[in-house]
Enzyme design. Structure first.
Site, short mmCIF file in Angstrom:
data_model
loop_
_atom_site.label_atom_id
_atom_site.label_comp_id
_atom_site.label_asym_id
_atom_site.label_seq_id
_atom_site.Cartn_x
_atom_site.Cartn_y
_atom_site.Cartn_z
N GLY A 8 34.32 42.36 36.59
CA GLY A 8 35.46 42.97 38.07
C GLY A 8 36.95 41.83 37.39
N ALA A 9 38.41 42.73 36.90
CA ALA A 9 38.87 41.66 36.73
C ALA A 9 39.98 42.13 37.42
CB ALA A 9 40.13 42.58 34.71
N ASP A 32 36.01 46.32 33.42
CA ASP A 32 36.04 46.44 34.24
C ASP A 32 35.84 47.76 34.56
OD1 ASP A 32 37.87 45.83 37.61
OD2 ASP A 32 37.93 47.72 36.94
N ARG A 87 32.53 41.02 56.18
CA ARG A 87 31.72 41.04 54.74
C ARG A 87 30.53 41.03 54.56
NH1 ARG A 87 33.56 35.12 55.54
NH2 ARG A 87 35.01 34.52 54.81
N ASN A 94 29.15 47.53 47.58
CA ASN A 94 28.62 46.49 46.32
C ASN A 94 27.35 45.97 45.37
OD1 ASN A 94 31.84 46.37 46.52
ND2 ASN A 94 31.36 43.94 48.12
N ASN A 119 31.08 39.42 47.45
CA ASN A 119 30.58 39.52 49.10
C ASN A 119 30.07 40.90 49.56
OD1 ASN A 119 31.05 37.77 50.30
ND2 ASN A 119 33.54 38.08 50.50
N ARG A 150 38.93 25.39 51.99
CA ARG A 150 40.10 25.43 53.35
C ARG A 150 39.86 24.53 54.23
NH1 ARG A 150 37.76 32.24 52.78
NH2 ARG A 150 39.71 32.65 51.08
N HIS A 174 28.08 32.58 53.66
CA HIS A 174 29.44 32.64 53.64
C HIS A 174 29.80 33.88 54.45
CE1 HIS A 174 33.27 32.68 51.97
NE2 HIS A 174 33.31 33.65 51.48
N1 APR Z 1 31.69 47.67 37.37
C1 APR Z 1 33.04 46.65 37.05
N2 APR Z 1 34.22 47.09 37.30
C2 APR Z 1 33.79 46.73 38.54
C3 APR Z 1 32.54 47.63 39.17
C4 APR Z 1 32.06 47.91 38.28
N3 APR Z 1 30.68 48.79 39.00
N4 APR Z 1 32.84 48.45 40.24
C5 APR Z 1 34.66 47.88 40.95
N5 APR Z 1 34.59 46.88 40.37
C6 APR Z 1 35.97 45.87 39.80
C7 APR Z 1 37.36 47.08 40.31
O1 APR Z 1 38.11 48.29 39.89
C8 APR Z 1 38.16 45.86 40.32
O2 APR Z 1 39.09 46.04 39.64
O3 APR Z 1 36.23 44.86 40.41
C9 APR Z 1 37.34 45.33 41.17
C10 APR Z 1 37.57 43.78 42.06
O4 APR Z 1 38.80 43.33 42.14
P1 APR Z 1 39.75 43.67 43.50
O5 APR Z 1 40.33 44.87 44.48
O6 APR Z 1 41.16 43.53 43.31
O7 APR Z 1 38.80 42.60 44.68
P2 APR Z 1 38.86 40.54 44.15
O8 APR Z 1 40.10 40.33 45.01
O9 APR Z 1 39.35 40.66 42.84
O10 APR Z 1 37.40 40.39 45.42
C11 APR Z 1 36.18 41.29 44.80
O11 APR Z 1 35.32 39.34 45.98
O12 APR Z 1 35.75 38.06 47.56
C12 APR Z 1 35.05 38.71 47.56
O13 APR Z 1 35.06 40.57 48.69
C13 APR Z 1 35.47 39.98 47.94
O14 APR Z 1 33.82 41.36 47.08
C14 APR Z 1 34.84 40.96 46.95
C15 APR Z 1 35.05 40.53 45.19
#
Ligand code: APR
Length: 311
Positions: A8-9, A32, A87, A94, A119, A150, A174
């Site tokens: 997840g980037a 990602d 969440r 998720n 989450n 926080r 959380h």
């Molecule tokens: N494999 C790899 N990456 C994935 C997949 C997958 N199957 N599905 C989604 N992603 C990637 C998305 O493409 C996205 O770039 O996960 C990334 C999530 O990044 P953001 O949407 O920017 O979300 P972020 O704010 O980083 O939060 C991610 O952390 O705090 C928790 O609730 C939040 O569950 C969420 C997670």
């Protein structure tokens, strides 16, 4: 150099890479599903390294092969909250993502320690443990450092004392029923309730509980990422450097605090083996009751994983 893979980037994943690279903690792989995005972010960060003077390799990929032989795997893949969402609303979406990520990464890094951020956190940590089949001490979730930070920030705002002198501990799940422990929180050794009147302390506890939602409400799109990623970097550093650092983290309980078969926020010692120890604080009756209420909420969400056939 140790190797950390971040799956997840997005906002949190890439900012975690930023903190880790700037502190030269490990070589980093960002994965990602979005094509080009992890590669672009990794290249951009790589090009920042000559400026900050750090020699780390940062690679972006859409292919899990790049994660092979990681020492630490960090899971941030998934959807963040939108205004009005809890969440828990993210659970089914998720869970499917996290289960796939856990399967793909454990296959390539059987010796890694897993840190989960996605989450609903306590449930996703449990799911990662189930899917990887790892011993419980090799899987841990990030929430408590963030929730405690926080609270520390709010106490600093109220008192004007350095954040370094402020020690707060938030335990439990959380979610909005997390348990900020005012009894164990202090400013340079002086209990918080000696420093702040009850109404101010109550307001800080309430703001801490709703801290994530406050940011979601302001950002409108997406959720907090600076503080969550700083917390992830602290945990990964403690593991890589075998620091035996005690932080609030989401760890497996097998009888501690009177609970079994649950991942939930407790004071945890982190080192090269992962979770080295869960520390049992003496809680007041009121805190224990709140902790068990939060645990019941986590358990009911974990039950949904079975109900939906996800574990
Ligand atoms: N494999 C790899 N990456 C994935 C997949 C997958 N199957 N599905 C989604 N992603 C990637 C998305 O493409 C996205 O770039 O996960 C990334 C999530 O990044 P953001 O949407 O920017 O979300 P972020 O704010 O980083 O939060 C991610 O952390 O705090 C928790 O609730 C939040 O569950 C969420 C997670």
């Amino acid at each position: 150099m140790a190797k950390i893979s971040i799956i997840g980037a997005g906002m949190t994943g890439s900012t975690t890479a930023h903190w880790l690279a700037e502190r030269e903690i490990a070589d980093i792989v960002l994965v990602d599903i979005i094509e080009g995005m992890p590669q672009g972010k990794a290249l951009d960060l790589t090009e920042a390294m000559p400026i900050v003077g750090k020699d780390v390799s940062i690679v972006g990929s859409n292919d899990y092969e790049a994660t092979k032989d990681s020492d630490v795997v960090i899971i941030t893949a998934g959807s963040p909250r939108k205004p009005g969402m809890s969440r828990d609303d993210l659970l089914t979406t998720n869970a499917k993502i996290v289960a796939k990520v856990a399967r793909e990464t454990i296959e390539r890094s059987p010796d890694a320690i897993f840190i989960v951020l996605t989450n609903p956190l306590d449930v996703m940590t449990y799911l990662t443990w189930k899917v990887t089949g790892l011993p419980t001490y090799r899987v841990v979730g990030q929430a408590g450092i963030l929730d405690s930070a926080r609270m520390r920030a709010f106490v600093a705002m109220e008192t004007g004392v350095s954040v370094e002198n402020i020690h707060c501990y938030v335990l439990g799940g959380h979610g909005d029923d997390m348990v900020p422990l005012t009894s164990h929180s202090n400013i340079a050794g002086v209990p918080l309730n000696k420093y702040l009147p009850k109404d101010k302390l109550d307001a800080i506890v309430e703001r801490t509980r709703k801290g994530g939602g406050e940011i979601v409400g302001l950002l409108k799109k997406g959720s907090a990422f600076y503080a969550p990623s700083a917390a992830l970097a602290q945990m990964a550093e403690a593991i890589i450097k075998d620091k035996h650092l005690i932080v609030p983290a989401t760890s497996y309980l097998d009888g501690e605090y009177g609970l079994h078969d649950i991942f939930i926020g407790v004071p945890t010692m982190l080192g090269r083996k992962g979770v080295e120890k869960v520390i049992e604080y003496e809680l007041t009756d009121e805190e224990m009751e709140a902790f068990h209420k939060s645990a019941a909420h986590v358990k009911s969400n974990v039950a949904k994983l079975t109900e939906f056939g996800l574990i």
